[in-house]
Design an enzyme around this catalytic site. Sequence first.
Site, PDB file in Angstrom:
ATOM      1  CG  HIS B 368      -0.308   0.007   2.530  1.00 33.70           C
ATOM      2  ND1 HIS B 368       0.208  -1.145   3.092  1.00 33.70           N
ATOM      3  CD2 HIS B 368      -0.063   1.001   3.417  1.00 33.70           C
ATOM      4  CE1 HIS B 368       0.727  -0.844   4.275  1.00 33.70           C
ATOM      5  NE2 HIS B 368       0.585   0.441   4.492  1.00 33.70           N
ATOM      6  CG  ASP B 369       2.350   3.534   3.037  1.00 37.43           C
ATOM      7  OD1 ASP B 369       1.477   4.205   2.427  1.00 37.43           O
ATOM      8  OD2 ASP B 369       2.470   3.548   4.272  1.00 37.43           O
ATOM      9  CE  LYS B 372       4.191   6.596   3.766  1.00 33.21           C
ATOM     10  NZ  LYS B 372       4.116   6.045   5.139  1.00 33.21           N
ATOM     11  CG  HIS B 397       2.194   7.915  -0.132  1.00 34.69           C
ATOM     12  ND1 HIS B 397       1.497   8.798   0.670  1.00 34.69           N
ATOM     13  CD2 HIS B 397       1.760   6.676   0.220  1.00 34.69           C
ATOM     14  CE1 HIS B 397       0.682   8.120   1.474  1.00 34.69           C
ATOM     15  NE2 HIS B 397       0.827   6.831   1.226  1.00 34.69           N
ATOM     16  CG  HIS B 423      -3.478   3.287   1.414  1.00 33.44           C
ATOM     17  ND1 HIS B 423      -2.850   3.716   0.272  1.00 33.44           N
ATOM     18  CD2 HIS B 423      -2.624   3.565   2.427  1.00 33.44           C
ATOM     19  CE1 HIS B 423      -1.667   4.214   0.576  1.00 33.44           C
ATOM     20  NE2 HIS B 423      -1.503   4.147   1.875  1.00 33.44           N
ATOM     21  CG  HIS B 424      -3.693   7.681   2.846  1.00 31.30           C
ATOM     22  ND1 HIS B 424      -3.584   7.628   4.219  1.00 31.30           N
ATOM     23  CD2 HIS B 424      -2.523   7.168   2.359  1.00 31.30           C
ATOM     24  CE1 HIS B 424      -2.402   7.136   4.554  1.00 31.30           C
ATOM     25  NE2 HIS B 424      -1.734   6.839   3.438  1.00 31.30           N
ATOM     26  CG  ASP B 452      -1.640   1.777   6.885  1.00 36.48           C
ATOM     27  OD1 ASP B 452      -0.654   1.314   7.490  1.00 36.48           O
ATOM     28  OD2 ASP B 452      -1.612   2.839   6.228  1.00 36.48           O
TER      29      ASP B 452
END
Lengths: 510, 510
Positions: B368-369, B372, B397, B423-424, B452
């Site tokens: 998911h990240d 970054k 990101h 996811h944000h 998360d």
Amino acid sequence: MTENMVFATESATDATQGEVWKILIVDNEPSVHQVTQLALKQYRIEGRALHLLSAYSAQEALQVLQLEPDVALALIDVVMETDNAGLDLVHAIRRQLHMADIRLVLRTGQPGQAPEHEVIEDYDINDYKEKTDLTRQKLRTLCYSTVRAYRDLRLIRQQQSGLRNVLLATRKTLAAANLTTFGDVVQEQLTALFGIPTPELWGITLVPDDGSGYSYLHVLQAENQNVVVGYQSNIKQLPGSLRSLIAAAMATTRAQHNEQYYMVYQHSAPELHAFLLVRMSEPSGYQRELVSLYGANLLLIYQSLLLREEIVDTQKELVNRLGNAVEMRSKETGAHVQRVGLIAEKLGEYYGLNSYQCELLRHAAPLHDLGKVAIPDAVLNKPGKLDPAEWSVMKQHAQMGHDILAQSKRPILRMAASIALTHHEYWDGNGYPNGISGSAIPIEGRITALADVFDALGSTRCYKTPWNESAIKNFLHDHSGKQFEPKLVSILLSKWEEFTDIRRTYPDAD
Amino acid sequence: MTENMVFATESATDATQGEVWKILIVDNEPSVHQVTQLALKQYRIEGRALHLLSAYSAQEALQVLQLEPDVALALIDVVMETDNAGLDLVHAIRRQLHMADIRLVLRTGQPGQAPEHEVIEDYDINDYKEKTDLTRQKLRTLCYSTVRAYRDLRLIRQQQSGLRNVLLATRKTLAAANLTTFGDVVQEQLTALFGIPTPELWGITLVPDDGSGYSYLHVLQAENQNVVVGYQSNIKQLPGSLRSLIAAAMATTRAQHNEQYYMVYQHSAPELHAFLLVRMSEPSGYQRELVSLYGANLLLIYQSLLLREEIVDTQKELVNRLGNAVEMRSKETGAHVQRVGLIAEKLGEYYGLNSYQCELLRHAAPLHDLGKVAIPDAVLNKPGKLDPAEWSVMKQHAQMGHDILAQSKRPILRMAASIALTHHEYWDGNGYPNGISGSAIPIEGRITALADVFDALGSTRCYKTPWNESAIKNFLHDHSGKQFEPKLVSILLSKWEEFTDIRRTYPDAD
């Protein structure tokens, strides 16, 4: 006369192959042949005519049987060239010719010569008759019942050999390394097992998404020695006659067929609907069992290969995308890491590594610069030359890449860790991080060191345009024995076209 | 008397199960039974005694045959309760009881009643006799030859059923989803196929390294419903009796056996040596063929599963290590990304997603990240609060992670791209990058958002210590319907122990 009769019967047999029952009369008295022929004249068993073969000695009978392995019944006299010639013939047929299915009936004119109770126990015969007992009707009954027994035995043997063939076909199919080979093997086996001259096979898998639709549709189509494997987004792209069978199978959860296709197997679960269809008419009799047994194994092998390819392709793509993401941070773009994997694999092949090691190289080499993920932007993307402090930070990427990947049990990751650590070592010991030299550098590190530099020289970077081929050759030549292992440089220079082809096949996106 | 005989015969049969030939006399005249018994008294066929069963009508014969399916021969009178009772019985045995192997011989006292030439053609009998023709020796010969034919048929059927069982065993083994299930299934099948009561199976694979040794050794050991799968670095850890067989097999490239183990199959190629061994004595006769056929399929399935697990494990480990490497850059350490995958999978299960979608979640959520990797250190690792400009860089990101993974055909990567992007996002529309809300956010994004945050709150970060459980519960409760989908928060709160167990099973390294 004897020879003529044998030949006459042979050619008659050829003309009506499989449509007659062959009965062999073995007797040294011509009159017995004539009487038997008369008694069986025009007689038919289960709708088939009889073809009578004649032999006048045990010796001759063996010759006939070697030419005619499908004789259903032999009527054998006991006393011919010797007192026991008929009995010896029985042993020879069973034990030397290994003919277990042919029915053997002894007909004796001198019962005292071969006492019934001994003969029936000591010889593998199916009946014992005195010639005087065999009236016309008794002879016909004997033929009818023994031929029927022969027919039943042959049918079971045929089923048995069908099962054995399905097992061997399953084994060959299991050995298929990927879906394309699977399609080829199955076509061969459909021909071998069911006599389908030009097989057409469809494997179709539907995976539902979280709604009511299908997230993707995998199709394997094998026809005319041609196998197409791929994804289709819409079931409407399939031929209508297949679509209606699939719709019917999903509605009824039962296998289907129409005039064109027979569904050899289907599997339905909430997560997965899979179908295998073959262009064939509906099988009948024991063929139906064979189709179903082979089909069930086929579908499982198909799903297993599909799953494996899916995982392998995902892994390959993931490594390339992540490798590229790391390169992106250091402003290097494109298919560099993928090419490094392919170049490393080819160098490994010519170097003499085994195919398992070469495959590991292809998967592991793209991760060589993974440690750069941990290098600060200020160093990684500095426009000018690095000062000594910055350079020592930069050099840490080898150790850091190793540390991210180390202590794994997985062969790919173990090799990737080794490559990350050693791909900046020099053959002469002047590299980093540990300054090891020669064969103390693992072969995967030596190979990736060359593959990485070779591909970078031919690529556009923020600080350079691609070098031309002769400049690259000169560079490699100059650094052979210093930065690179000489044997590897020679391989690259001598197979130059093969290596530069990799860039042509996998160019940078822009 | 009738009943007594049937019972007497039955119990005698039980006592000598499999060691007698059963012959059924069907006749309405008691004297025929007596004469037949007298003629066959003490008679043995191929070393086995005869057990005579009696039935005095067609009706009774059918009852006997249903209790005694292994009767080798029935001697059947024609005229009993009706003029055609015996003939009707023949049809009933073949067509209703479907007994194809039992030998049927008609014995008639009134040949005119059932003309031989019609009966032999119309009824599936094996011989037709007039009672007057059956002398004591003729009756014995008849029994001998028909029982022998029955024995041969049974043997072929047994072989045939062995082959069919191997095919079914192969199918069951093919359906094994992993090596542990494989070990279980094979143990069951070894018992079912070869009567091995407590099977012990060893699967051993040696992969050579680039030198003369083996880079690893994979061992599967299945015994007592227990399956152990793993790596061993040294072949000396195997039992000596296995080691010597393997050494002999590699030296001779032929399968081996000793008093303890039988090598059911071996495969040797430059890249791979694989062996399957079972604790069993050397099979004989047609069992040898079955062992070899099953063993060959087994080894191929074993290798295929081994390859698949190797690839899946490598992929899982790679995703976790790379996810962690990205987290390391942002100074988050430990098993966070792995736990996010497991938490997301469990949320998906309780939410009602199918098992395929849940498995995708487990593989995709750890990425998911990933975006970054492209965020500058200055922003990613800023010790204090981000200013608005920095915050807008940070928020990139999500889009960047999506772009790295997008446009793949692979289900895992497609889902990972969707998760990276969403996811944000917030359930109420106040998230980023696109401010979508409710079910417009893909379910995988909604799930990973909660997984998360839930795991991060319980973890140590550079800017915080782990929250206690009640603080986390309060936070989730407060943000339900705002940041998170209420249904997902309820699932997490109601199955709290299962979710916190994941942290206990996969703790951070330090």
